[in-house]
Design an enzyme around this catalytic site. Structure first.
Site, PDB file in Angstrom:
ATOM      1  CD  GLU A   1      -3.274   0.547   1.968  1.00 46.20           C
ATOM      2  OE1 GLU A   1      -3.501  -0.669   2.219  1.00 46.20           O
ATOM      3  OE2 GLU A   1      -4.140   1.458   2.193  1.00 46.20           O
TER       4      GLU A   1
ATOM      5  CD  GLU B   1      -2.590   1.041  -4.743  1.00 47.97           C
ATOM      6  OE1 GLU B   1      -2.690   0.217  -3.713  1.00 47.97           O
ATOM      7  OE2 GLU B   1      -3.832   1.253  -5.168  1.00 47.97           O
TER       8      GLU B   1
ATOM      9  CB  CYS C   1      -7.611  -3.605   4.811  1.00 49.17           C
ATOM     10  SG  CYS C   1      -7.115  -2.064   5.507  1.00 49.17           S
TER      11      CYS C   1
ATOM     12  CB  SER D   1      -5.387   1.233  -1.831  1.00 54.12           C
ATOM     13  OG  SER D   1      -4.527  -0.138  -1.734  1.00 54.12           O
TER      14      SER D   1
ATOM     15  CE  LYS E   1     -11.177  -8.775   6.591  1.00 55.66           C
ATOM     16  NZ  LYS E   1     -10.357  -7.916   5.504  1.00 55.66           N
TER      17      LYS E   1
ATOM     18  CD  GLU F   1     -11.886  -9.136   2.005  1.00 61.88           C
ATOM     19  OE1 GLU F   1     -12.389  -8.846   3.390  1.00 61.88           O
ATOM     20  OE2 GLU F   1     -10.795  -8.740   1.363  1.00 61.88           O
TER      21      GLU F   1
ATOM     22  CD  GLU G   1     -14.972  -9.071  -7.306  1.00 57.64           C
ATOM     23  OE1 GLU G   1     -15.281  -9.743  -6.467  1.00 57.64           O
ATOM     24  OE2 GLU G   1     -15.792  -8.318  -8.009  1.00 57.64           O
TER      25      GLU G   1
ATOM     26  CB  CYS H   1     -10.607  -4.654  13.351  1.00 63.33           C
ATOM     27  SG  CYS H   1     -10.334  -4.071  11.627  1.00 63.33           S
TER      28      CYS H   1
END
Lengths: 639, 160, 573
Positions: free
Chosen positions: C287, C290, C307, C327, C360, C363, C368, C505
Site C-alpha cells: 500500500e 502504491e 482492507c 487502493s 469478511k 469478502e 474477485e 476492527c
C-alpha cells in the site's frame, strides 16, 4: 389579486370600508358549507342558489372585493353553522331566518317568497316539538350556547378575507404588532387563564412564556395542531373550515409573543376542505400583506405553511407531530427535552391546538377580563364540543366552561333520540372516559372532569343510550387505539394488543373474572410507564367503564348476557308479539323507529328480528301488553 | 401494475424542492396520481432525494392513508368512528363487504373496480353512519342503502 | 437553553436508591446510576446512539410518585429517584412479560442464549413465561446475507439496530415498517438483507439485545473440515481476535491472548496456524508503494485504504465513482489466503480465517477473491464463533499454555498488530514511509494525531520535504462526513483510512458485544502487544523476503491486489 397593504393606516381604511358594507342592510343568503352540510350536498346547493338568483333577474354579489350595488343579493358560503343534523342549512339576512334541510328543489320557493316578497317559508323551518322557530336564536340548540370563538361561523363568507376584516378581523393581530410588546401579549394571554384546548389543558400563556424565554434561538416555530383524530370530534375541522382567518390571526399573535417567524399548521388528512380553506386564507392574507415579510410595514415577518397528515392518530401528540412535519415516521420522541426548548428541527416550538389559536384574537381585542367573564376559575372562557351519538340534536356547540352535562345533553342536545334512556357520555375520545347518570350535574371543565377520571380532551361528546353496550364501547376504543398505537414503546404496543384480546374474549362470552383484574393491572402499568400521552391514556375508556359499569362486564362474563343486545355471541333480547293478545292497533308499527313491525289493522302484528334494534319502544307503548322478550332476560336494570 | 411516468415524478419532486423533509407531501402527490404508491416511483424518489428505501418504506407504511397496493376505481370508505359505531356502522360495513365480495383481508376486487376501506372518523358525525365513495359522502347509511349504492355503481359499470 | 443557564460547574448530586450520586455531565439518569454502581435495566439504550425511550424497563419513580424512564430523564441536582419501588417492580416485570409474549423463546438453542439481555433480565426479575400467551411475529427468517441472520420472531423492536445503521453507519439499510403491533424491522419493500444497502458490518447484530440479529454461524462447516482427516486445515487469525476472544471466557480484555489462541486452534484439530499480522505487514509494503506511486505520478488523491470489506461494499453501493481512488491492495486476509494457496500448492487445503468481522464472510465469497481458479479463503469464522467452538470442545481457555504460530508465516512486527484499531493502518504506513525504528521516531508518530478512538481524525505528517494531509475515519457515517468534506472542496486529503466499524476492527461485528469501556481496554491491549514486539516497522519483518522470493510466482500484483469492477481500468505496475 388583492392590493397589498403597506401600513396600519391602509389597513384601517380597508377595514372601515368592508365594515360599512357588512353592516349595510343588504339581503344575504348564507349557505352553510361546513363539512356536515357539504356532506349533505350544500356546495351544489350554493352553486344552484347563485345561478337561480342571477336567473331571476336579481343583482347578485358573491365576493366582497367589489363595491356592491345597493339592492344586490349577497350569496355567501359560510362556515359551519353547527346544527349538522338539520343540514343543509340556509340563513337569510337581515331577518336572521334559518331554513333547515334545504334541497335544491326548495330554491325557487325561497327566491320567490323570501327574496322577492320577504315572506317566511315555514315549511323549511326548524320545529321543536311542533313549535316553529323562525330564527336561529329561537332554537334551543342555539340559544343555550355562548358562541364566541365560532361567532363568525355562519355569519360571514368563510372564504373571504374581506368579510373577515369587515367584521373586525385581524385588528387583534394589528394591535399586537403595533401597540404591544411581546411580553405584553404573553402577559395578556396568561392573565386570561386560557388553557390548551387540545386535551391536556396546559396553560397557554405559560407555554408561550417558555418559548419566548429562549431568547438566543436563531429560529423558533409556531405549530398549530389541526390533527383532530378523536373519533367523534370535529370542532377543529369546523373551525379551520369555518373561520380559517381567525386561526391564522391567533398564530400571528403567537408569533409576535414568542418572536417566531415560521409556522406550520398540521391538518388531518381527512380534512381536505380545511386544507383548501386554510390555503386560500393564507394566500389572501399574504396578498394583503398580513402575512409574509414586513407585515403592514412593521418590520415583522411571519410565514405559515400547511402540512397535511397522512392518517396517524398519534401525530396529534406534540413530538410525533414534530417528527411527521420533518418527514419521519410519526413516533413520539423520548421526553428528555420539552418541545418549548427543543422541538421542531431541534428549535424552540410553540405548539397549540386550532381552537386555542382561534380564541386568541378575542383575548387580545377584548382583554383578559372579558375572556374570563365566562367559564370557571380554573377553566376560563368557552369550549367547543362536537355533540354526537344518540342525541336528538347533533352538531358543533360552543358553551361556557363549567356548563353541566345535563344542560348540554338535554338543553342543547334535546335529549336522547327515540325516547330511549340515557346511559353515558363518552368524553375526550379514546383518551377520555365515560360520564354516567350520576355525572349529569357535573360541570364540564378541566379539573372537574379529571376528578372523575375523564378528560375534556379535544371535546368530543358522544351520547350513548341504553342500547349501547359499555363493554363493546371499551372494546371499540381499545381496538381503535391498538390500531393507532405507533408501536414504539412496549407498554402501549403490547398492552393495547392484550387488552383488546381480553375485551374481545369478554364480548364473545369467553371472559373470566380474573380478566377484569388483568385489565386493570395492564391499564395501570400502561398509564404509568408508556412513552407518550396516547399510551398513558389509552386505557382510560376501560378504566372508566370498569369503574362505572362493572356490572355489565360481570354480566358478560358470568351470565353471558349483553343487556344492550350488542354483543352478538351473547344471549340477547328478542322482542316478539304474542299473536293471541295483539289487538292489531298498529301503534307499535307506527312507533317503531326502524319499521321492523308490520301487520294489517286489527290483525296480529309481527316483528322482523333482523330489523329490530331492540329499542323497546313498541313494548312500552303497547296497550294490550302483547309484546314480550323471549329467549333472554329483561334488560332494564336501573343504575 | 401501472407504468410510472418519471417525468411526472420529477415535476412533483421539483415542486417540493427535492427536500427530504417533504417526503410525506411528495408521497401524497404521487398517490394522488396513481391512487397508490408504486414501488418504482418510490425507488426513484429515494434515489433522487437521497434517502434509503428502508426509510421511505418505513414512513409510507406508518401512515394509514398510503397504500402500497393498487386501489380500485371506486374507493369505498366506511366510517367506523364512535358516532357511526353507535349508529350501527358495523352492519353497514358488513353489507358493503357482502355486496362487493370483499373482506378486511381482501380490500380490493380483482377487476380493479372496488376497494373497501375502514376509516376511523370522517368528521361528519352528525350524519352518522357515513360512507364515502371516492370523494362523495353518503350520509345516514343503512345496510339496504349501502347495497343499493353498490348495485348502482355496478350498473354504471355495466355489471349485473 | 434558557432554563438551564443557572447550571454552574459546582458539584451536583442527586439521590438514587438512597445513594448520593454525583452528576458529571451525564445525559440522563440512567448513566448517572450506572456510573454510581446502580444498574438500571435497559434494552433500547446505547451510550453511542440517540435516546429512544421505547423499551420502558428502565422506569424509575421519583419522590413524588411520578414514574418516568431513566433514559429520558435529565439528571437534576437534588432529585430523589428510586429504581425498585413496589410499583416499579410490578410494572417492570409486566413489561418484560409482555415482551416475552411477543418473543419466540427457543432459549435453549438460541444463538444468543447466555448473552441475550432479555433472557438475563427475565431471570433477574423472576419473570414467568406463561402470563401472556405467545403472539410473536410469524415472518420468515432472513438468512440471505452472507454475514448476518435476521429472525423477526425474536425482535423486541428496541430499534438499536435501526439507529446503529442510520446514526453511526449512515446506511439506513433497515427501518421500522408499519406500526403498532404490526411493526417489524426490515429493508424497504420487504426485500431481504442481501439486496439492501447493507454492507455486512454486523454492528446491528452487535447491539441487538436478543437473537433477532445474529452473526451467521458457520461453525458446523469448520467442525466438518477439521474432522476430515484427508484435508489440511490452515487457519489465519486477525490482529483483533487476540484482544476479543478472552472476554468470552470471562477474562479481562486488556491482555492479548495470542499464545492461548494458537494452542486452542491446535487443540481443536487445526493443522497449521498462521498469523494475519504478517500479511498486515505485507499490506503496508504494497500500500505504501502504491501510495508513493500515486503521489509521484500526480494521480487523483486522496487514496483510500482497502482492507475493510464493509467499506469496500459501501463504496460500491453508495460512492462507486470513488473506487478508482481506493487502493487495489488486497486485505491482509486476502493476501494471507494467497500465500497459503502458494505455500501448499499441491495439497488439499481448507483455508480458514478467524476474523473480528462479519463482512469478511462476504469478502471471502467474492469472485474477485478467486485466484488461479480457487477461492483464497474457504471459510471465515468470527471471534464469537471461535469462542463457541472452544467452549464446545470443552477447552478451559484460561488454563491453556502459550504456543507460537507456525513458520514460515507466523512472524510479524508491531506495525501489523496495530491494524486492529482505527488509525492503525495509517500509523503503520507512516512507520513504513519514515523507515526509522528508533523509539523517538515511533513516539513522534504515535503523537502526530493518528492514535485515539475519535470518529474522525485529521492531521499533517511531514517526512523530509514531503507534507501529507491525512484523514482517518471509523464508522461509515464518519467516512461519509470526510468524503463530503473532500467532495465539497472544503478540505484536501492525501490519504484516508476508513474502517467501517466504530473503533476499528477491535469493535468489529464479529467480536463479542461490548460497551465502549471494554473497547478502550482492547485498544490498550493492541498497543501493549505492539510495544512488546521487538520489531515495529513492517520492512523489518524477516518473513517478507521469503514471501516475495517464494510465494508470489514473481507476480506480486496478481496475488496481492484485487481489482473490483468499479476500479475500472486501474493499472498497477
Amino acid at each position: 389579486m388583492r392590493t397589498k397593504l403597506n401600513n396600519r393606516a391602509e389597513f384601517q381604511a380597508v377595514q372601515a370600508k368592508y365594515e360599512a358594507i357588512h353592516n349595510s342592510a343588504n339581503r344575504k343568503i348564507l349557505v352553510c358549507c361546513g363539512n356536515g352540510c357539504v356532506s349533505s350536498g350544500s356546495l351544489k346547493l350554493y352553486e344552484e342558489m347563485k345561478t337561480a338568483v342571477k336567473a331571476s333577474g336579481l343583482k347578485c354579489v358573491v365576493e366582497l372585493m367589489e363595491e356592491p350595488e345597493k339592492d344586490a343579493v349577497n350569496v355567501k358560503k359560510t362556515g359551519c353553522i353547527g346544527f349538522c343534523e338539520m343540514g343543509p342549512l340556509v340563513k337569510i339576512e337581515p331577518e336572521g331566518w334559518l331554513y333547515t334541510k334545504v334541497q335544491i328543489s326548495d330554491i325557487p320557493e325561497i327566491i320567490e317568497s323570501t327574496i322577492m316578497k320577504g315572506e317566511f317559508v315555514s315549511r323549511l323551518a326548524y320545529r321543536n316539538s311542533g313549535i316553529l322557530a323562525k330564527k336561529q336564536s329561537e332554537i334551543p340548540f342555539y340559544n343555550k350556547q355562548t358562541r364566541r370563538m365560532l361567532n363568525y361561523c355562519g355569519n360571514i363568507d368563510c372564504e373571504s378575507i374581506e368579510d373577515y376584516i369587515g367584521i373586525g378581523g385581524y385588528s387583534a393581530a394589528v394591535k399586537a404588532i403595533f401597540d404591544m410588546t411581546p411580553e405584553q401579549v404573553v402577559e395578556e394571554v396568561i392573565e386570561s387563564g386560557i388553557r390548551g384546548r387540545g386535551g391536556a389543558g396546559y396553560p397557554t400563556g405559560k407555554k408561550w412564556s417558555q418559548v419566548a424565554a429562549n431568547k438566543n434561538a436563531d429560529v423558533k416555530y409556531i405549530v398549530c395542531n389541526g390533527d383532530e383524530g378523536d373519533p367523534g370530534a370535529f370542532m377543529d375541522g369546523s373551525t379551520m373550515e369555518g373561520t380559517p382567518h381567525k386561526v391564522l390571526e391567533g398564530m400571528i399573535i403567537a408569533g409576535i409573543a414568542c418572536e417566531a417567524e415560521e409556522a406550520y399548521i398540521y391538518v388531518r388528512a381527512e380534512y381536505p376542505l380545511s386544507v383548501s380553506r386554510l390555503s386560500m386564507a393564507i394566500e389572501q392574507a399574504t396578498e394583503m400583506g398580513l402575512l409574509g415579510d414586513n407585515i403592514l410595514g412593521s418590520g415583522k415577518n411571519f410565514h405559515i405553511h400547511i402540512n397535511q397528515g397522512a392518517g396517524a392518530f398519534v401525530c396529534g401528540e406534540g413530538s410525533a407531530m414534530t417528527n411527521s412535519i420533518e418527514g419521519n415516521r410519526g413516533m413520539p420522541r423520548a421526553k428528555l427535552y420539552h418541545q418549548v426548548d427543543v422541538g421542531l428541527y431541534g428549535k424552540p416550538t410553540c405548539l397549540n391546538n386550532v381552537e386555542t389559536f382561534a380564541n386568541i384574537p378575542d383575548i387580545i381585542n377584548h382583554g383578559a377580563a372579558w375572556f374570563k367573564s365566562v367559564g370557571t376559575e380554573g377553566s376560563t372562557g368557552t369550549k367547543a364540543f362536537a355533540l354526537t351519538g344518540n342525541v336528538n340534536n347533533t352538531g358543533i356547540i360552543e358553551v361556557p366552561m363549567g356548563i353541566t352535562l345535563r344542560e348540554v345533553v338535554v338543553g342543547i342536545g334535546g335529549g336522547i333520540k327515540n325516547y330511549q334512556d340515557f346511559k353515558a357520555v363518552q368524553i375526550g375520545g379514546p383518551s377520555g372516559g365515560c360520564l354516567t347518570y350520576e355525572h349529569l350535574d357535573l360541570p364540564l371543565d378541566f379539573d372537574s372532569l379529571k376528578s372523575v377520571g375523564a378528560i375534556i380532551g379535544s371535546g368530543g361528546l358522544v351520547v350513548m343510550d341504553e342500547n349501547t353496550c359499555m363493554v363493546d364501547t371499551a372494546r371499540f376504543f381499545m381496538n381503535f387505539i391498538c390500531k393507532e398505537s405507533c408501536g414504539k414503546c412496549t407498554p402501549c404496543r403490547e398492552g393495547t394488543t392484550r387488552m383488546k384480546q381480553i375485551l374481545e374474549d369478554i364480548c364473545n362470552g369467553e371472559g373470566t373474572m380474573e380478566d377484569l383484574d388483568e385489565l386493570e393491572e395492564i391499564a395501570r402499568m400502561m398509564e404509568k410507564s408508556s412513552l407518550c400521552g396516547l399510551g398513558k391514556t389509552a386505557a382510560n375508556p376501560v378504566l372508566s367503564t370498569l369503574a362505572n359499569f362493572r356490572n355489565e362486564y360481570e354480566e358478560h362474563i358470568s351470565e353471558k348476557l349483553c343487556r344492550a343486545g350488542v354483543c352478538q355471541k351473547l344471549s340477547q333480547k328478542v322482542y316478539a308479539i304474542n299473536a293471541a293478545t295483539c289487538i292489531g292497533c298498529t301503534k307499535c308499527a307506527r312507533n317503531c323507529p326502524v319499521e321492523a313491525i308490520t301487520g294489517q289493522i286489527k290483525t296480529p302484528h309481527v316483528i322482523d328480528a333482523s330489523k329490530c334494534i331492540k329499542c323497546g319502544t313498541c313494548m312500552e307503548g303497547c296497550p294490550a301488553g302483547a309484546i314480550y322478550i323471549e329467549n333472554g332476560r329483561k334488560g332494564n336494570v336501573k343504575y | 401494475m401501472v407504468k410510472v411516468d418519471f417525468k411526472l415524478i420529477d415535476k412533483i419532486l421539483e415542486r417540493y424542492d427535492y427536500d427530504k423533509g417533504n417526503i410525506i407531501a411528495i408521497m401524497q402527490a404521487i398517490q394522488e396520481e396513481y391512487r397508490y404508491l408504486p414501488q418504482a416511483a418510490l425507488e426513484y424518489v429515494a434515489e433522487k432525494i437521497g434517502v434509503s428505501m428502508a426509510k421511505i418504506f418505513g414512513v409510507a407504511t406508518f401512515y394509514e392513508n398510503f397504500s402500497m397496493d393498487a386501489k380500485g376505481k371506486y374507493v369505498i370508505k366506511v366510517c367506523r368512528g364512535t358516532a357511526c359505531h353507535v349508529r350501527k356502522s358495523a352492519n353497514v360495513l358488513e353489507a358493503v363487504y357482502e355486496a362487493t365480495g370483499l373482506s378486511e383481508g381482501k380490500p380490493s376486487t380483482e377487476d380493479g373496480l372496488f376497494t373497501v376501506e375502514i376509516v376511523s372518523c370522517l368528521g361528519a358525525c352528525g350524519l352518522a353512519p357515513v360512507v364515502v365513495v371516492n370523494d362523495e359522502v353518503h350520509s345516514k347509511m343503512t345496510p339496504e342503502k349501502a347495497q343499493a349504492l353498490i348495485s348502482e355503481l355496478k350498473a354504471k359499470e355495466g355489471m349485473r | 437553553m434558557a432554563r438551564e443557564k443557572n447550571q454552574s460547574n459546582d458539584l451536583k448530586v442527586m439521590t438514587i436508591d438512597n445513594v448520593e450520586c454525583a452528576i458529571n455531565g451525564e445525559r440522563n439518569v440512567l448513566e448517572v446510576a450506572r456510573h454510581n454502581g446502580i444498574d438500571i435495566p435497559s434494552l433500547c439504550y446505547c451510550e453511542n446512539l440517540s435516546i429512544y425511550g421505547g423499551c420502558r424497563i428502565c422506569i424509575v419513580e421519583d419522590d413524588k410518585g411520578k414514574i418516568d424512564s431513566a433514559c429520558s430523564l435529565k439528571p437534576r441536582a437534588g432529585a430523589k429517584i428510586n429504581t425498585n419501588t413496589p410499583r416499579i417492580q410490578r410494572y417492570r416485570k409486566m413489561i418484560l412479560q409482555l415482551m416475552l409474549g411477543s418473543h419466540r423463546t427457543d432459549c435453549a438453542t438460541c444463538e444468543m442464549s447466555e448473552s441475550c439481555k432479555l433472557q438475563a433480565y427475565c431471570r433477574r426479575y423472576h419473570v414467568d413465561m406463561e402470563r401472556f400467551g405467545k403472539n410473536y411475529s410469524d415472518m420468515p427468517i432472513d438468512d440471505s446475507s452472507a454475514c448476518i441472520v435476521r429472525d423477526p420472531s425474536k425482535c423486541i423492536l428496541c430499534g438499536l439496530c435501526v439507529r446503529m445503521c442510520d446514526e453511526i453507519q449512515n446506511i439506513h439499510a433497515i427501518d421500522f415498517c408499519h406500526r403498532g403491533k404490526r411493526t417489524y424491522i426490515a429493508p424497504g419493500y420487504n426485500d431481504n438483507i442481501a439486496s439492501s444497502k447493507c454492507v455486512g458490518c454486523g454492528q446491528c447484530a452487535a447491539v441487538c439485545p436478543t437473537g433477532a440479529l445474529t452473526v451467521k454461524n458457520e461453525t458446523e462447516k469448520m467442525w466438518h473440515m477439521i474432522q476430515d482427516l484427508n484435508r489440511k486445515v490452515v487457519v489465519q487469525f486477525a490482529p483483533s481476535v487476540r484482544v476479543g476472544l478472552a472476554e468470552q471466557f470471562g477474562m479481562p480484555a486488556n491482555e492479548p491472548v495470542t499464545g492461548k489462541l494458537v494452542t486452542a486452534l491446535k487443540r481443536l484439530g487445526v493443522d497449521v496456524v498462521y498469523d494475519t499480522n504478517l500479511t498486515a505487514d505485507l499490506t503496508i509494503m504494497e500500500e505504501s508503494a502504491e501510495f508513493m506511486e500515486k503521489l509521484n505520478s500526480g494521480a487523483k488523491l486522496p487514496m483510500f485504504t482497502s482492507c475493510c470489506p464493509g467499506w469496500i461494499q459501501h463504496v460500491e453501493k453508495v460512492h462507486p465513482h470513488l473506487m478508482p481512488q481506493v487502493s487495489t491492495c488486497g486485505s491482509p486476509m486476502e493476501m494471507m489466503g494467497a500465500l497459503i494457496r502458494n505455500q501448499f500448492k499441491n495439497e488439499d487445503v481448507y483455508s480458514v480465517a478467524i476474523m473480528p468481522c462479519t463482512a469478511k464472510k462476504f469478502e471471502a465469497s467474492r469472485p474477485e477473491l478467486e485466484k488461479d481458479g480457487k477461492r483464497l479463503v474457504d471459510l471465515v469464522l468470527t471471534t464469537q464463533e471461535l469462542g463457541r467452538m472452544i467452549k464446545e470442545a470443552g477447552i478451559d481457555f484460561a488454563k491453556l499454555p502459550d504456543s507460537k504460530p507456525d513458520s514460515p508465516l507466523g512472524d510479524y512486527t508491531g506495525a501489523g498488530v496495530i491494524f486492529g484499531v482505527t488509525g492503525g493502518v495509517t500509523e503503520a504506513v507512516i512507520r513504513r514511509v519514515l523507515g526509522d525504528a528508533s523509539p523517538d521516531t515511533l513516539q513522534t508518530i504515535a503523537e502526530c494525531g493518528v492514535r485515539g478512538l475519535d470518529g474522525i481524525k485529521a492531521f499533517d505528517v511531514s517526512a523530509g520535504d514531503l507534507k501529507l494531509r491525512i484523514g482517518v475515519a471509523n464508522g461509515l457515517g464518519n467516512a461519509d462526513k470526510l468524503i463530503k468534506l473532500v467532495e465539497s472542496g472544503q478540505e484536501h486529503f492525501d490519504f484516508i483510512e476508513v474502517m467501517a466499524c466504530p473503533n476499528g476492527c477491535i469493535g468489529g461485528g464479529g467480536q463479542p458485544p461490548a460497551m465502549q469501556e471494554r473497547k478502550e481496554e482492547r485498544f490498550a491491549a493492541i498497543f501493549k502487544e505492539d510495544e512488546a514486539c521487538e520489531l515495529r516497522i513492517p520492512q523489518q519483518n524477516p518473513a517478507l523476503d521469503y514471501v516475495y522470493a517464494n510465494l508470489l510466482n514473481n507476480d506480486p500484483h496478481h496475488y496481492l491486489h484485487i481489482i473490483y469492477p468499479d476500479h475500472g481500468d486501474v493499472h498497477h505496475e
